[in-house]
Every structure is written in C-alpha cells, then in structure tokens.
Motif scaffolding. Structure first.
Motif, PDB file in Angstrom:
ATOM      1  N   GLU A   4      78.009  25.750  43.553  1.00  0.00           N
ATOM      2  CA  GLU A   4      77.071  25.911  44.547  1.00  0.00           C
ATOM      3  C   GLU A   4      75.798  25.893  43.792  1.00  0.00           C
ATOM      4  OE1 GLU A   4      75.191  25.947  48.351  1.00  0.00           O
ATOM      5  OE2 GLU A   4      77.167  25.141  47.674  1.00  0.00           O
TER       6      GLU A   4
ATOM      7  N   THR B  11      74.731  37.003  42.740  1.00  0.00           N
ATOM      8  CA  THR B  11      75.764  35.999  42.154  1.00  0.00           C
ATOM      9  C   THR B  11      76.156  34.875  43.045  1.00  0.00           C
ATOM     10  OG1 THR B  11      77.796  35.751  41.179  1.00  0.00           O
ATOM     11  CG2 THR B  11      77.661  37.484  42.972  1.00  0.00           C
TER      12      THR B  11
ATOM     13  N   ASN C 247      77.442  33.847  48.034  1.00  0.00           N
ATOM     14  CA  ASN C 247      78.301  32.505  48.569  1.00  0.00           C
ATOM     15  C   ASN C 247      78.237  32.339  50.092  1.00  0.00           C
ATOM     16  OD1 ASN C 247      79.225  31.448  46.006  1.00  0.00           O
ATOM     17  ND2 ASN C 247      79.647  33.715  45.622  1.00  0.00           N
TER      18      ASN C 247
ATOM     19  N   LYS D 186      80.500  36.314  34.685  1.00  0.00           N
ATOM     20  CA  LYS D 186      81.219  37.268  34.292  1.00  0.00           C
ATOM     21  C   LYS D 186      80.480  38.449  33.672  1.00  0.00           C
ATOM     22  CE  LYS D 186      85.760  38.232  32.838  1.00  0.00           C
ATOM     23  NZ  LYS D 186      87.089  37.809  31.975  1.00  0.00           N
TER      24      LYS D 186
ATOM     25  N   ASP E  35      76.416  39.285  46.791  1.00  0.00           N
ATOM     26  CA  ASP E  35      77.244  38.068  46.683  1.00  0.00           C
ATOM     27  C   ASP E  35      76.444  37.034  47.648  1.00  0.00           C
ATOM     28  OD1 ASP E  35      78.897  35.976  47.042  1.00  0.00           O
ATOM     29  OD2 ASP E  35      80.678  37.051  47.178  1.00  0.00           O
TER      30      ASP E  35
ATOM     31  N   THR F 298      77.168  33.626  31.636  1.00  0.00           N
ATOM     32  CA  THR F 298      78.225  33.464  32.754  1.00  0.00           C
ATOM     33  C   THR F 298      77.941  34.433  33.775  1.00  0.00           C
ATOM     34  OG1 THR F 298      79.863  34.717  31.657  1.00  0.00           O
ATOM     35  CG2 THR F 298      79.743  32.334  31.118  1.00  0.00           C
TER      36      THR F 298
ATOM     37  N   GLU G  22      78.627  31.135  43.161  1.00  0.00           N
ATOM     38  CA  GLU G  22      79.748  30.243  42.352  1.00  0.00           C
ATOM     39  C   GLU G  22      78.855  29.298  41.554  1.00  0.00           C
ATOM     40  OE1 GLU G  22      82.616  29.263  45.081  1.00  0.00           O
ATOM     41  OE2 GLU G  22      83.402  31.218  45.053  1.00  0.00           O
TER      42      GLU G  22
ATOM     43  N   SER H 112      70.406  31.412  42.058  1.00  0.00           N
ATOM     44  CA  SER H 112      71.394  32.252  42.845  1.00  0.00           C
ATOM     45  C   SER H 112      70.873  32.987  43.869  1.00  0.00           C
ATOM     46  CB  SER H 112      71.704  33.226  41.643  1.00  0.00           C
ATOM     47  OG  SER H 112      70.623  34.028  41.391  1.00  0.00           O
TER      48      SER H 112
END
Length: 203
Positions: free
Chosen positions: A143, A138, A183, A170, A181, A168, A140, A16
């Motif tokens: 990725e 976090t 991403n 979530k 984040d 997960t 996705e 991550s």
C-alpha cells in the motif's frame, strides 16, 4: 509541581501517513519540531554544519551565491553510501542539538508539557535516545508503494527501491511505544491518534 515536559518522537516509513498524524497533532494544539526543516538549516551559510559539509565535499556543491546546491549534494551522497554516511555524521549530531534547544525553548514559554518531534530518520539517526516516547505510523509495504507511486509520480520499481532503502516496519516497530496502524481509513488513523494523545495526557 507540574509534570516533567516530554518529547515524543513520531516516525514511520515513506508514504506511511506521518504527515496526516502530525497535521492532526498540530490541530490539537501540540507543538511539533520538524527534523527535516532543521536539516535544511544545518546547510545554511554561517552554520557549523555548512562549513563542515563544504570542507568534506568541496566547493563544487555550492551555487554562485555560496548556498549549498541540494541537487548536486544529493546526487553525490545518494549514489555512494559512504558519502551519505559522511554527510549524516556531520548533520545528525547538529540536528540533535537543535532539537534539544528548540524543545527547551518551547517548554520554557508555554506548553502542555508535551512536544512532538517529527523525524523520518528518528531511529537511524539515534534521535530516539532524546525522546521519552516513540510513536510509529505503520502501513503495509504494498500500500505504501501504491501511495508513493501516486503521490510522487514514481514507477513501481522506483517506489520499491525507495521503500527498500529504509528500515523495515519490523525494525521500526521494535522501538515503538505506540503503534498507529494506517492500513484502514484516515478516520481510523486519526481516532487512534486521539486515543494515544489521551493516553499521554492521563499519564
């Protein structure tokens, strides 16, 4: 009177970007406790955890020099969830004690009063209960899978199975005080980390 020292738990899934964040935090001068390294200490001869693990899993997990053969132990526990649970029940409380001891030692010497705990299993092991704040990195799943394949040379199905064996995003985010984040770009991730550090310093 100074501020009360705080322990910030940092976690996130495999691949991550946790280590990127931790590297930056260390660079900024904050002490970091590495739960993974403490986990290795648990299995060192002389530690209570070592004795309990040998008692539970037998001397077949030992090398000739009486150290634990991690490959053999890993093969046993990762093929049987009940055995992994038994290992975790021995090691997780001992690691928690070591974390608190190290935290007290760090803040007693000299610190900004802010210490980080890096732990992939922060939530699963209930170590989040020791922390004043939880930061979650976090990414996705698609990725994370791509990065994991590239980083560890895994096939798509191997990467997917590792990602599916953990919480997960979530479930993890339900515990988060701060979400980082990943991403976007590395620069963006570090910028969020810097903002989060400034937020902690202000409080």
């Amino acid at each position: 009177m100074g501020k009360e020292p705080i322990l910030i738990g940092l976690t996130g899934g495999i691949a991550s970007g946790k280590s990127t964040v931790i590297q930056y935090i260390r660079y900024q001068g904050y002490p970091v406790i590495d739960a993974d390294k403490l986990g290795h200490k648990v299995l060192e001869p002389g530690n209570q955890g070592y004795r309990n693990v040998v008692e539970k899993f037998g001397e077949g997990i030992l090398n000739k020099d009486k150290t634990v053969n991690r490959l053999i132990l890993g093969g046993i526990v990762f093929s049987d969830p009940s055995k992994l649970k038994a290992l975790n029940e021995i090691s997780h409380p001992i690691i928690a004690e070591m974390v608190l001891k190290e935290f007290k030692s760090i803040v007693s010497k000299d610190s900004k009063g802010i210490v980080f705990l890096e732990a992939a299993l922060l939530i699963e092991a209930n170590w989040y209960n020791m922390c004043h704040h939880i930061w979650v990195v976090t990414l996705e799943a698609a990725e994370a899978s791509r990065r994991l394949q590239k980083r560890d040379g895994l096939s798509e199905s191997e990467a997917r199975s590792r990602l599916e064996s953990q919480l997960t995003a979530k479930e993890r985010l339900a515990y988060a005080d701060v979400v980082l984040d990943n991403n976007g770009s590395r620069k963006d991730l570090l910028s969020q980390t810097q903002q989060a550090l400034e937020g902690i310093q202000r409080n």
